[in-house]
Design a protein around this motif. Structure first.
Motif, PDB file in Angstrom:
ATOM      1  N   ASP A 100     -53.159  20.464  -4.035  1.00 45.59           N
ATOM      2  CA  ASP A 100     -53.558  19.377  -4.930  1.00 45.59           C
ATOM      3  C   ASP A 100     -52.510  18.273  -5.011  1.00 45.59           C
ATOM      4  OD1 ASP A 100     -55.005  21.781  -7.228  1.00 45.59           O
ATOM      5  OD2 ASP A 100     -55.956  20.654  -5.594  1.00 45.59           O
ATOM      6  N   VAL A 101     -51.315  18.513  -4.475  1.00 45.90           N
ATOM      7  CA  VAL A 101     -50.203  17.561  -4.596  1.00 45.90           C
ATOM      8  C   VAL A 101     -49.751  17.123  -3.211  1.00 45.90           C
ATOM      9  CG1 VAL A 101     -47.874  17.171  -5.480  1.00 45.90           C
ATOM     10  CG2 VAL A 101     -49.457  18.655  -6.731  1.00 45.90           C
ATOM     11  N   GLN A 102     -49.663  15.816  -3.009  1.00 44.70           N
ATOM     12  CA  GLN A 102     -49.147  15.261  -1.758  1.00 44.70           C
ATOM     13  C   GLN A 102     -48.005  14.312  -2.063  1.00 44.70           C
ATOM     14  OE1 GLN A 102     -51.926  12.972   0.558  1.00 44.70           O
ATOM     15  NE2 GLN A 102     -50.608  12.881   2.364  1.00 44.70           N
ATOM     16  N   LEU A 103     -46.867  14.475  -1.360  1.00 44.11           N
ATOM     17  CA  LEU A 103     -45.678  13.662  -1.579  1.00 44.11           C
ATOM     18  C   LEU A 103     -45.475  12.744  -0.374  1.00 44.11           C
ATOM     19  CD1 LEU A 103     -43.313  16.489  -2.902  1.00 44.11           C
ATOM     20  CD2 LEU A 103     -44.887  15.040  -4.215  1.00 44.11           C
ATOM     21  N   VAL A 104     -45.257  11.451  -0.629  1.00 38.97           N
ATOM     22  CA  VAL A 104     -45.098  10.470   0.443  1.00 38.97           C
ATOM     23  C   VAL A 104     -43.947   9.528   0.114  1.00 38.97           C
ATOM     24  CG1 VAL A 104     -46.188   8.634   1.769  1.00 38.97           C
ATOM     25  CG2 VAL A 104     -47.573  10.541   0.940  1.00 38.97           C
ATOM     26  N   ALA A 105     -43.004   9.380   1.026  1.00 37.54           N
ATOM     27  CA  ALA A 105     -41.900   8.427   0.858  1.00 37.54           C
ATOM     28  C   ALA A 105     -42.074   7.281   1.844  1.00 37.54           C
ATOM     29  CB  ALA A 105     -40.560   9.111   1.087  1.00 37.54           C
ATOM     30  N   ASN A 106     -41.584   6.117   1.464  1.00 38.25           N
ATOM     31  CA  ASN A 106     -41.570   4.986   2.388  1.00 38.25           C
ATOM     32  C   ASN A 106     -40.445   4.038   1.997  1.00 38.25           C
ATOM     33  OD1 ASN A 106     -42.509   3.402   0.237  1.00 38.25           O
ATOM     34  ND2 ASN A 106     -44.647   3.766   0.798  1.00 38.25           N
ATOM     35  N   SER A 107     -40.299   2.952   2.740  1.00 36.85           N
ATOM     36  CA  SER A 107     -39.265   1.965   2.435  1.00 36.85           C
ATOM     37  C   SER A 107     -39.761   0.596   2.846  1.00 36.85           C
ATOM     38  CB  SER A 107     -37.963   2.289   3.177  1.00 36.85           C
ATOM     39  OG  SER A 107     -38.116   2.067   4.565  1.00 36.85           O
ATOM     40  N   ALA A 108     -39.000  -0.425   2.459  1.00 30.28           N
ATOM     41  CA  ALA A 108     -39.413  -1.798   2.763  1.00 30.28           C
ATOM     42  C   ALA A 108     -39.481  -2.037   4.268  1.00 30.28           C
ATOM     43  CB  ALA A 108     -38.445  -2.784   2.114  1.00 30.28           C
ATOM     44  N   MET A 109     -38.615  -1.381   5.035  1.00 30.11           N
ATOM     45  CA  MET A 109     -38.575  -1.592   6.485  1.00 30.11           C
ATOM     46  C   MET A 109     -39.519  -0.648   7.227  1.00 30.11           C
ATOM     47  SD  MET A 109     -36.532  -4.122   6.899  1.00 30.11           S
ATOM     48  CE  MET A 109     -36.277  -4.032   8.650  1.00 30.11           C
ATOM     49  N   ASP A 110     -39.556   0.630   6.822  1.00 30.02           N
ATOM     50  CA  ASP A 110     -40.362   1.620   7.543  1.00 30.02           C
ATOM     51  C   ASP A 110     -41.825   1.629   7.121  1.00 30.02           C
ATOM     52  OD1 ASP A 110     -37.885   4.285   7.954  1.00 30.02           O
ATOM     53  OD2 ASP A 110     -38.072   2.278   8.795  1.00 30.02           O
ATOM     54  N   GLY A 111     -42.119   1.175   5.910  1.00 29.42           N
ATOM     55  CA  GLY A 111     -43.491   1.204   5.419  1.00 29.42           C
ATOM     56  C   GLY A 111     -43.994   2.626   5.264  1.00 29.42           C
ATOM     57  N   ASP A 112     -45.302   2.834   5.418  1.00 27.91           N
ATOM     58  CA  ASP A 112     -45.911   4.153   5.259  1.00 27.91           C
ATOM     59  C   ASP A 112     -45.999   4.923   6.574  1.00 27.91           C
ATOM     60  OD1 ASP A 112     -48.289   2.820   2.915  1.00 27.91           O
ATOM     61  OD2 ASP A 112     -46.402   3.834   2.528  1.00 27.91           O
ATOM     62  N   TYR A 113     -45.585   4.328   7.677  1.00 27.58           N
ATOM     63  CA  TYR A 113     -45.909   4.896   8.977  1.00 27.58           C
ATOM     64  C   TYR A 113     -44.729   5.478   9.741  1.00 27.58           C
ATOM     65  CZ  TYR A 113     -50.262   2.402   8.139  1.00 27.58           C
ATOM     66  OH  TYR A 113     -51.431   1.956   7.574  1.00 27.58           O
ATOM     67  N   ASP A 114     -43.517   5.065   9.452  1.00 29.39           N
ATOM     68  CA  ASP A 114     -42.381   5.462  10.287  1.00 29.39           C
ATOM     69  C   ASP A 114     -41.358   6.322   9.549  1.00 29.39           C
ATOM     70  OD1 ASP A 114     -43.435   4.116  12.452  1.00 29.39           O
ATOM     71  OD2 ASP A 114     -42.456   2.234  11.919  1.00 29.39           O
ATOM     72  N   VAL A 115     -41.786   7.083   8.553  1.00 28.85           N
ATOM     73  CA  VAL A 115     -40.897   8.013   7.855  1.00 28.85           C
ATOM     74  C   VAL A 115     -41.254   9.432   8.282  1.00 28.85           C
ATOM     75  CG1 VAL A 115     -40.454   6.529   5.875  1.00 28.85           C
ATOM     76  CG2 VAL A 115     -42.454   8.018   5.866  1.00 28.85           C
ATOM     77  N   ARG A 116     -40.250  10.334   8.218  1.00 23.93           N
ATOM     78  CA  ARG A 116     -40.435  11.698   8.684  1.00 23.93           C
ATOM     79  C   ARG A 116     -39.991  12.673   7.597  1.00 23.93           C
ATOM     80  NH1 ARG A 116     -39.240   8.157  12.281  1.00 23.93           N
ATOM     81  NH2 ARG A 116     -37.207   7.899  11.317  1.00 23.93           N
ATOM     82  N   SER A 117     -40.772  13.711   7.368  1.00 26.75           N
ATOM     83  CA  SER A 117     -40.407  14.735   6.399  1.00 26.75           C
ATOM     84  C   SER A 117     -39.303  15.621   6.967  1.00 26.75           C
ATOM     85  CB  SER A 117     -41.613  15.593   6.037  1.00 26.75           C
ATOM     86  OG  SER A 117     -42.135  16.235   7.187  1.00 26.75           O
ATOM     87  N   VAL A 118     -38.483  16.181   6.060  1.00 24.82           N
ATOM     88  CA  VAL A 118     -37.353  17.028   6.459  1.00 24.82           C
ATOM     89  C   VAL A 118     -37.449  18.356   5.721  1.00 24.82           C
ATOM     90  CG1 VAL A 118     -34.836  17.238   6.567  1.00 24.82           C
ATOM     91  CG2 VAL A 118     -35.905  14.992   6.819  1.00 24.82           C
ATOM     92  N   GLN A 119     -37.207  19.466   6.439  1.00 22.00           N
ATOM     93  CA  GLN A 119     -37.222  20.802   5.859  1.00 22.00           C
ATOM     94  C   GLN A 119     -35.963  21.538   6.292  1.00 22.00           C
ATOM     95  OE1 GLN A 119     -40.087  22.451   4.181  1.00 22.00           O
ATOM     96  NE2 GLN A 119     -38.623  24.064   3.702  1.00 22.00           N
ATOM     97  N   ASP A 120     -35.176  22.017   5.306  1.00 26.27           N
ATOM     98  CA  ASP A 120     -34.044  22.892   5.615  1.00 26.27           C
ATOM     99  C   ASP A 120     -33.798  23.804   4.426  1.00 26.27           C
ATOM    100  OD1 ASP A 120     -32.719  21.357   3.736  1.00 26.27           O
ATOM    101  OD2 ASP A 120     -31.398  20.345   5.164  1.00 26.27           O
ATOM    102  N   ASP A 121     -32.592  24.334   4.301  1.00 26.81           N
ATOM    103  CA  ASP A 121     -32.306  25.272   3.206  1.00 26.81           C
ATOM    104  C   ASP A 121     -32.182  24.572   1.859  1.00 26.81           C
ATOM    105  OD1 ASP A 121     -30.092  27.241   5.332  1.00 26.81           O
ATOM    106  OD2 ASP A 121     -32.273  27.326   5.043  1.00 26.81           O
TER     107      ASP A 121
END
Length: 300
Positions: free
Chosen positions: A230-251
């Motif tokens: 039910d929950v979706q998290l999305v990050a973006n920036s002024a330069m990357d917009g909604d299309y050029d960001v990548r999610s990160v998973q670690d410890d």
């Protein structure tokens, strides 16, 4: 409404989320409004206030206009019967241009105390008054405010604020959440971190900037269970917009929201993201996908 003493009142109704009634009431009473009544709803409360409405001094305005009309008529009569010399005499008897301007200003300008609140819904026969001194609703949330009502702020909040999220599902169940996103923090992904290579813009190489956002969601619904999907998290920036960001998973950071929240429960996670350029980052929390609403957090 009109009391037995003939005092006229202007009324005002304000809707607020349950639990925030005391703050709303204190704010309006400080501005001169008198509390009248409160109607309690399931999710919201409606508070009614009133305050005396100043009367327009129509007698003074009418007298000024009448005096101006008499002076103009007298000048015309003197010009018609007195010839050129009489015209000069009449002109000398008239007030100077400065005094005439004063009379016109008094007749046309409403007293500064006469204001019309933004919420007034009853049509008035009075002429337009100056801009209201009291604003009905603050147009934007302030950083100092810890609570952000997304209905009043068009789904936009600032980092560090707690958004009040209300919505109804097709089943008729009412969902009520508190969503908080803190200021983003720089971090270095772990050695074995999983950084997504595929974005909405296609396959992208890993960027140079990394941020994580601390997200807290509390389920205040009476019956609704909030699941991980039910929950979706999305990050973006002024330069990357909604299309050029990548999610990160670690410890340390997570790529997806994975908590199940029963009524009354809350959960917090660090949402990690990799950017080509993280200038002016924003963070969006979507609830129920396309069937729900979203809250966007940003710097002021």
């Amino acid at each position: 409404m009109t009391t037995a003493t003939g005092v006229k009142y202007e009324t005002r109704s304000v809707k607020t989320v349950r639990g925030l009634e005391a703050r709303t009431r204190a704010k309006l009473e400080k501005e001169g409004w008198e509390f009248v009544s409160q109607e309690q709803g399931t999710m919201r409360s409606e508070l009614t206030f009133r305050r005396p409405k100043p009367e327009t001094p129509w007698k003074l305005i009418g007298a000024g206009g009448g005096l101006l009309a008499l002076l103009i008529v007298g000048s015309l009569i003197a010009s018609a019967f007195g010839g050129e010399d009489s015209s000069h005499s009449s002109a000398d008897a008239l007030p100077s241009p400065g005094s005439s301007l004063v009379v016109e200003t008094e007749a046309q300008t409403a007293p500064p105390e006469v204001t019309v609140p933004a919420e007034a819904t009853t049509p008035s026969a009075e002429p337009p008054a100056p801009a209201p001194v009291v604003t009905a609703i603050e147009p934007r949330a302030k950083v100092e405010d810890t609570t952000c009502n997304i209905d009043e702020n068009f789904g936009k909040c600032f980092y560090g604020q707690t958004a009040i999220y209300e919505d109804s599902r097709r089943s008729g169940d009412q969902i009520l959440l508190e969503i908080t996103v803190q200021e983003p923090q720089e971090f270095t992904p772990g050695k074995d971190a999983d950084i997504a290579s595929t974005t909405l813009g296609g396959t992208q190489e890993k960027g140079a900037d990394n941020l994580y956002f601390v997200v807290t969601i509390k389920n205040l619904s009476e019956e609704v269970i909030l699941g991980p999907s039910d929950v979706q998290l999305v990050a973006n920036s002024a330069m990357d917009g909604d299309y050029d960001v990548r999610s990160v998973q670690d410890d340390v950071v997570e790529a997806y929201w994975d908590a199940k929240l029963e009524p009354g429960q809350s959960s917090t996670l660090r949402s990690g993201w990799n950017f080509n350029n993280d200038s002016e980052p924003t963070f969006k929390v979507r609830i129920d996908g396309l069937g729900g609403n979203s809250v966007t957090f940003s710097h002021k």
